[in-house]
Scaffold this active site. Structure first.
Site, PDB file in Angstrom:
ATOM      1  N   ASP A   1       0.831  -1.210   0.000  1.00  0.00           N
ATOM      2  CA  ASP A   1       0.000   0.000   0.000  1.00  0.00           C
ATOM      3  C   ASP A   1       0.865   1.260   0.000  1.00  0.00           C
ATOM      4  O   ASP A   1       2.012   1.239   0.470  1.00  0.00           O
ATOM      5  CB  ASP A   1      -0.907  -0.023   1.238  1.00  0.00           C
ATOM      6  CG  ASP A   1      -2.076   0.932   1.095  1.00  0.00           C
ATOM      7  OD1 ASP A   1      -2.376   1.349  -0.039  1.00  0.00           O
ATOM      8  OD2 ASP A   1      -2.689   1.270   2.123  1.00  0.00           O
ATOM      9  N   ASN A  27     -10.357  -3.226  -6.620  1.00  0.00           N
ATOM     10  CA  ASN A  27      -9.589  -2.284  -7.452  1.00  0.00           C
ATOM     11  C   ASN A  27     -10.222  -2.052  -8.834  1.00  0.00           C
ATOM     12  O   ASN A  27      -9.924  -1.060  -9.493  1.00  0.00           O
ATOM     13  CB  ASN A  27      -8.143  -2.754  -7.637  1.00  0.00           C
ATOM     14  CG  ASN A  27      -7.273  -2.586  -6.397  1.00  0.00           C
ATOM     15  OD1 ASN A  27      -6.269  -3.253  -6.234  1.00  0.00           O
ATOM     16  ND2 ASN A  27      -7.666  -1.674  -5.508  1.00  0.00           N
TER      17      ASN A  27
END
Ligand code: FPP
Length: 245
Positions: free
Chosen positions: A27, A75
Site C-alpha cells: 500500500d 480495485n
C-alpha cells in the site's frame, strides 16, 4: 543466511525458525506519487520495481512462498485510466521479468478470479506460469482480482457443485482450505503491510487466522531489502501460540 540485526545476539537466543510464507499488502503507491507531484500511475510503476526487490530479498532469505496483493477485486472500481495502467504494467512486467524469474528459479503463481482479465492478460499470465512451472526455489504468488470473500464464496460454490448427487456432504476446515485458491501452499506466517493502514482489506481472511502482522508507514515504492530484513528480525522475536498458552 543470518538475519541482519541479530548477528550480535547470543546464538541460543536466535530463533532459527523463519517464515515459510510471507504475504504483503503493498500500500501507499498513490500517496508516494502524489507527494512527489506525480500521477498515481508513477507510484504503481515504482511499486513494480519494489516487487522485484522484495522477491529477490525473499528468495535470498530462503522464504518458500511470497504472496503479493497486486490487484484486489475492489480495485476494478478505480478510475478506468488507473485500472488500464495497472493492466499494462502487469503485461509489461510479465515479459520483462521472465528471464529474472528463470535465473532465480522462481515459480510464478496466481490467486484470485483471473477469469475477469482480458484475453491478452490471461495469455501473458499463462505463458509465464507455464514457463516457470519447473522452478523450485520460491513461489511468487500474485493476488490478481483477488478478494477473500469472493474466494471463499467460490470455494463454497465449488464444494456444493462437487457434492451434487451425493447424500453424504461432509465439510471440514480441510475441505474448505482445499477449495481455496491458496490450497497449494501453507497459510502465511507473516503479513507485511506498507503505507501505515491497519486493516486486512479483504486479503487472505481465512488463511491469516494466526498470521503475525508487521505494519510500517513506509510507502510500498520505498520498500527496500533492508525493510524486508527488519520484518524478518521482528518476526523472529514473536512468540506464536496459536491460541494455546
Ligand atoms: C496500493 O496502493 C497498491 C495497489 C492497488 C496496486 C499494487 C500494484 C503494484 C505494486 C504493481 C504490481 C505490479 C506487478 C507487475 C506485480 P494505492 O494505490 O492504494 O496507494 P494509496 O493508498 O497511497 O492510494
Amino acid at each position: 543466511m543470518p538475519l541482519q540485526g541479530l548477528e550480535n545476539t547470543d546464538k541460543n537466543s536466535i530463533l532459527t525458525e523463519k517464515p515459510q510464507h510471507i504475504a504483503i499488502i503493498m500500500d501507499g503507491n498513490g500517496r508516494w506519487a502524489t507527494a512527489q507531484g506525480k500521477p498515481r500511475t508513477a507510484g504503481h510503476i515504482a511499486g513494480a520495481e519494489a516487487v522485484r526487490r522484495a522477491a529477490e530479498a525473499a528468495r535470498e532469505a530462503g522464504i518458500r512462498y511470497l504472496t503479493v496483493y497486486a490487484f484486489s477485486s475492489e480495485n476494478w472500481h478505480r478510475p478506468q485510466e488507473e485500472v488500464n495502467a495497472l493492466m499494462t504494467l502487469l503485461v509489461q512486467h510479465l515479459s520483462s521479468e521472465l528471464p529474472l524469474l528463470l535465473k532465480q528459479d522462481i515459480r510464478l503463481r496466481t490467486i484470485g478470479n483471473v477469469s475477469l482479465f482480458s484475453e491478452e492478460i490471461r495469455t501473458a499470465l499463462q505463458e509465464t506460469l507455464d514457463k516457470t512451472a519447473h522452478c523450485k526455489s520460491m513461489d511468487l504468488v500474485l493476488a490478481l482480482s483477488y478478494g477473500s470473500r469472493d474466494e471463499i464464496t467460490r470455494a463454497v460454490r465449488s464444494i456444493i457443485k462437487n457434492a451434487a448427487g451425493t447424500d453424504n456432504l461432509q465439510i471440514t476446515e480441510e475441505t474448505i482450505a482445499a477449495h481455496l485458491d491458496t490450497s497449494f501452499m501453507p497459510d502465511p506466517d507473516l503479513l507485511i503491510r506498507t503505507g501505515g493502514e491497519q486493516r486486512l482489506s479483504n486479503f487472505l481472511l481465512w488463511q491469516m487466522a494466526y498470521t503475525e502482522f508487521y505494519i510500517i508507514t513506509t510507502p510500498w515504492p520505498d520498500f527496500s531489502k533492508d525493510d524486508f530484513q527488519k520484518a524478518l528480525v521482528e518476526y523472529s522475536k514473536r512468540n506464536r501460540r496459536y491460541g494455546h498458552v
